[in-house]
Write a protein that holds these residues in place. Structure first.
Motif, mmCIF file in Angstrom:
data_model
loop_
_atom_site.group_PDB
_atom_site.id
_atom_site.type_symbol
_atom_site.label_atom_id
_atom_site.label_comp_id
_atom_site.label_asym_id
_atom_site.label_seq_id
_atom_site.Cartn_x
_atom_site.Cartn_y
_atom_site.Cartn_z
ATOM 1 N N TYR A 500 75.989 49.726 18.950
ATOM 2 C CA TYR A 500 76.442 48.376 18.639
ATOM 3 C C TYR A 500 75.325 47.547 18.016
ATOM 4 C CZ TYR A 500 80.269 49.688 21.747
ATOM 5 O OH TYR A 500 81.329 50.339 22.335
ATOM 6 N N VAL A 501 74.089 47.769 18.442
ATOM 7 C CA VAL A 501 72.961 47.036 17.874
ATOM 8 C C VAL A 501 72.826 47.362 16.394
ATOM 9 C CG1 VAL A 501 70.474 46.682 17.966
ATOM 10 C CG2 VAL A 501 71.765 46.964 20.088
ATOM 11 N N GLN A 502 72.836 48.648 16.073
ATOM 12 C CA GLN A 502 72.746 49.055 14.674
ATOM 13 C C GLN A 502 73.926 48.507 13.873
ATOM 14 O OE1 GLN A 502 72.869 53.266 13.953
ATOM 15 N NE2 GLN A 502 72.307 53.077 11.807
ATOM 16 N N GLY A 503 75.113 48.531 14.504
ATOM 17 C CA GLY A 503 76.294 48.021 13.814
ATOM 18 C C GLY A 503 76.168 46.556 13.446
ATOM 19 N N TRP A 504 75.867 45.706 14.427
ATOM 20 C CA TRP A 504 75.765 44.270 14.156
ATOM 21 C C TRP A 504 74.602 43.943 13.225
ATOM 22 C CZ3 TRP A 504 79.764 41.579 14.500
ATOM 23 C CH2 TRP A 504 80.640 41.630 15.594
ATOM 24 N N ALA A 516 62.530 47.427 12.755
ATOM 25 C CA ALA A 516 61.758 47.444 14.002
ATOM 26 C C ALA A 516 62.418 46.550 15.047
ATOM 27 C CB ALA A 516 60.328 46.975 13.730
ATOM 28 N N ASP A 517 63.006 45.419 14.616
ATOM 29 C CA ASP A 517 63.719 44.546 15.543
ATOM 30 C C ASP A 517 64.938 45.259 16.117
ATOM 31 O OD1 ASP A 517 61.983 42.356 15.182
ATOM 32 O OD2 ASP A 517 63.042 41.767 13.357
ATOM 33 N N THR A 518 65.614 46.028 15.271
ATOM 34 C CA THR A 518 66.780 46.788 15.739
ATOM 35 C C THR A 518 66.378 47.776 16.827
ATOM 36 O OG1 THR A 518 67.923 46.581 13.608
ATOM 37 C CG2 THR A 518 68.595 48.394 15.042
ATOM 38 N N ARG A 519 65.309 48.521 16.589
ATOM 39 C CA ARG A 519 64.854 49.484 17.593
ATOM 40 C C ARG A 519 64.430 48.781 18.884
ATOM 41 N NH1 ARG A 519 62.538 51.679 12.892
ATOM 42 N NH2 ARG A 519 60.526 50.707 13.362
ATOM 43 N N ARG A 520 63.792 47.638 18.735
ATOM 44 C CA ARG A 520 63.329 46.909 19.913
ATOM 45 C C ARG A 520 64.513 46.405 20.734
ATOM 46 N NH1 ARG A 520 61.546 41.585 20.909
ATOM 47 N NH2 ARG A 520 62.093 41.000 18.760
ATOM 48 N N LEU A 521 65.572 45.923 20.073
ATOM 49 C CA LEU A 521 66.745 45.456 20.800
ATOM 50 C C LEU A 521 67.493 46.629 21.438
ATOM 51 C CD1 LEU A 521 68.610 43.237 21.722
ATOM 52 C CD2 LEU A 521 69.720 43.247 19.469
ATOM 53 N N GLU A 522 67.547 47.757 20.750
ATOM 54 C CA GLU A 522 68.165 48.946 21.345
ATOM 55 C C GLU A 522 67.440 49.354 22.618
ATOM 56 O OE1 GLU A 522 69.916 51.210 17.337
ATOM 57 O OE2 GLU A 522 67.959 51.730 18.152
ATOM 58 N N GLU A 523 66.127 49.344 22.589
ATOM 59 C CA GLU A 523 65.342 49.700 23.772
ATOM 60 C C GLU A 523 65.538 48.677 24.891
ATOM 61 O OE1 GLU A 523 61.412 49.953 22.256
ATOM 62 O OE2 GLU A 523 61.760 51.831 21.151
ATOM 63 N N TYR A 524 65.644 47.407 24.515
ATOM 64 C CA TYR A 524 65.832 46.360 25.526
ATOM 65 C C TYR A 524 67.179 46.523 26.236
ATOM 66 C CZ TYR A 524 66.599 41.719 27.515
ATOM 67 O OH TYR A 524 66.879 40.684 28.372
ATOM 68 N N LEU A 525 68.241 46.738 25.464
ATOM 69 C CA LEU A 525 69.571 46.867 26.065
ATOM 70 C C LEU A 525 69.742 48.196 26.793
ATOM 71 C CD1 LEU A 525 71.866 45.304 23.310
ATOM 72 C CD2 LEU A 525 71.007 44.245 25.394
#
Length: 534
Positions: A500-504, A516-525
């Motif tokens: 979903y992170v990559q999608g949005w 890098a922000d996408t990867r960081r949010l994926e790791e956070y969630l």
């Protein structure tokens, strides 16, 4: 043989039994035709030949069963290794064979009882009809009518029972869920929508809105605002149109039209709103977002499809039209980005307002009226998905179709090595999250008589190389894929997790957002506990 989803031994035992019974029925029909022809032409095979034939068939069958069980275990473990699932233990093939044998015996007994009952009915009809040639046909037609009427009554009774059961569940709340106090969400003391009317899924959705502390934990010192979550349950208003109208008024009251983005969100059958996707959007925009959804059923999606067909499409059309109408009244420079989201059955509601006679027209409608859409695990019968798949560019696979050079619509498969499209991707963007191993977009009744396209080369990520098509059998096995669609881990089957992170971030990235922000949010969630079950 493997299909899209690995199968545990009890599921395989039941499916094997069904396949054996279907094969037995076909063989019995062929045998009946052979015996009828033999009698007509006066040819009767010797008893010794028949015994040798049955002995040979029995030996071949035993070898096939033993070899098939071992091959099944190997195929399943290879597939499980790819998906990161536990391997089958050494006892699995023996348990599977034993379970299948018991199921076959049970099904044979049921079949014999039915045959005896039909035979008794035919004999009785001949006696009553005094030998009239049409008497058996009339009796069988009467029995079919009785079965049909009983089936209809049973379906109605099951519908009422399911509605009562899930209606009672809808009135309850999950453990730990409390009424929110924030004025930005439905069900709060300031809300136009009473807390008691939201339903189980609605109460969970609004009470789990991303908090200021959670926003700050990911976004740091960036400017933050409180997210808006609006929801109207089945009991919030009597009709879909009334719920949509109420949701728009609630959206305005909560300040949703002042946010950077508004996501018109079509839930699944029970009214479930996917928490991980909602959290991803809210973190992506630092809370400067609004999500609005309405409930159209209390039944799980599988029941809703059969018992309330088309309801998701009606809900999506009603809600989007209502939000769009109010949104279009705003000055153009003050309008938030208007987005759409749906998963599984909810995608039917996402596509419904824009469906036209062909893919280009449908995509044109969607692009003209929205600022983007994220469509996850769309169903096989969705009109727009069907058009995009049917009208895809030659050479592009069914699991990642390329339509119109990817100018507006692109499919994200979860394959880390998915081939990138070189042509420019214009805005608004439409993203389909669609795992190659997700049975929901690919299952169809036509698998009975022709190979499904997901078997074509090149095969998608997670689809076994050993998977083959066999008439009837593949369609039977596909039923288990639908049942176990959520059993694989994130990234496979119908489990989309941090996709979903990559999608949005692909559909509507904020200014300055990076990979890098996408990867960081994926790791956070990934550290949060989410459940893909509705």
């Amino acid at each position: 043989m493997p299909t899209l989803i690995p199968r545990p031994w009890p599921m395989q035992a039941g499916l094997s039994a069904v396949c054996v019974i279907v094969g037995y029925a076909i063989g019995a029909l062929i045998g009946w035709g052979f015996r009828a022809s033999s009698r007509r032409w006066g040819w009767h095979p010797r008893r010794r030949w028949r015994l040798w034939l049955w002995a040979g068939l029995g030996a071949v069958w035993l070898v096939a069963v033993a070899g098939g069980a071992l091959a099944w275990t190997q195929w399943q473990n290879v597939q499980r290794d790819v998906m990161g699932m536990p391997r089958l233990d050494l006892a699995a093939p023996a348990l599977m064979i034993g379970g299948a044998a018991l199921a076959v015996i049970l099904l044979l007994l049921v079949g014999r009882l039915l045959r005896r009952a039909l035979g008794a009915l035919v004999r009785y009809s001949r006696r009553v009809g005094r030998g009239h040639p049409a008497a058996p046909a009339v009796a069988l037609a009467g029995m079919a009518l009785v079965v049909l009427v009983c089936g209809m009554l049973a379906f109605e009774g099951l519908t009422r029972l399911a509605t009562w059961h899930y209606g009672a569940e809808n009135d309850s709340s999950e453990a730990g869920i409390a009424q929110p106090r924030s004025p930005e969400v439905s069900g709060s003391p300031d809300s136009l929508v009473p807390w008691s009317s939201l339903g189980r899924q609605g109460r969970t959705f609004v009470s789990e809105t991303t908090t200021p502390a959670e926003l700050a934990a990911f976004n740091g010192d960036a400017p933050l605002v409180s997210p808006v979550r609006v929801y109207a349950g089945i009991k919030s208003a009597d009709t879909l149109e009334a719920r949509a109208s109420l949701a728009v008024r609630e959206l305005e009251r909560a300040g949703g039209f002042d946010r950077a983005v508004i996501a018109v969100w079509i839930p699944t059958g029970t009214g479930w709103m996917i928490s991980e996707s909602a959290d991803a959007l809210e973190q992506l925009y630092g809370g400067n977002s609004a999500i609005v959804g309405i409930q159209y059923s209390v039944l799980p999606s599988l029941f809703t499809v059969f018992m309330k067909p088309g309801e998701a499409a009606k809900a999506g059309t009603a809600l989007f039209n209502a939000v769009e109408q109010r949104w279009s009244e705003l000055p153009e420079d003050q309008r938030p980005k208007l987005l759409l989201f749906g998963k599984s059955l909810g995608t039917e509601g996402v596509e419904a307002p824009f469906a036209a006679s062909d893919g280009r027209s449908s995509v044109g409608n969607l692009v003209a009226r929205t600022d983007g859409a994220l469509i996850v695990g769309a169903t096989y019968v969705n009109p727009l998905l069907t058009q995009l798949t049917r009208e895809r560019e030659p050479g592009s696979p069914v699991w990642a179709p390329v339509f119109d050079q990817g100018r507006s619509v692109r499919f994200v498969s979860g394959d880390p090595h998915q081939h990138a499209i070189d042509s420019p991707w214009l805005e608004p963007r439409i993203v389909y999250l669609q795992h190659p191993s997700d049975p929901v977009p690919y299952w169809g009744i036509d698998a009975i008589w022709k190979p499904p396209e997901w078997l074509d080369a090149p095969r998608g990520y997670g689809v076994p190389a050993e998977a083959t098509w066999f008439p009837i059998v593949t369609a039977i096995l596909a039923v288990s894929d639908q049942i176990d669609q959520l059993s694989p881990p994130d990234g496979f089957g119908h489990n989309y997790g941090t996709d979903y992170v990559q999608g949005w971030s692909t559909v509507v990235p904020p200014t300055g957002w990076t990979a890098a922000d996408t990867r960081r949010l994926e790791e956070y969630l990934a550290h949060h506990e989410y459940d893909e079950l509705e």
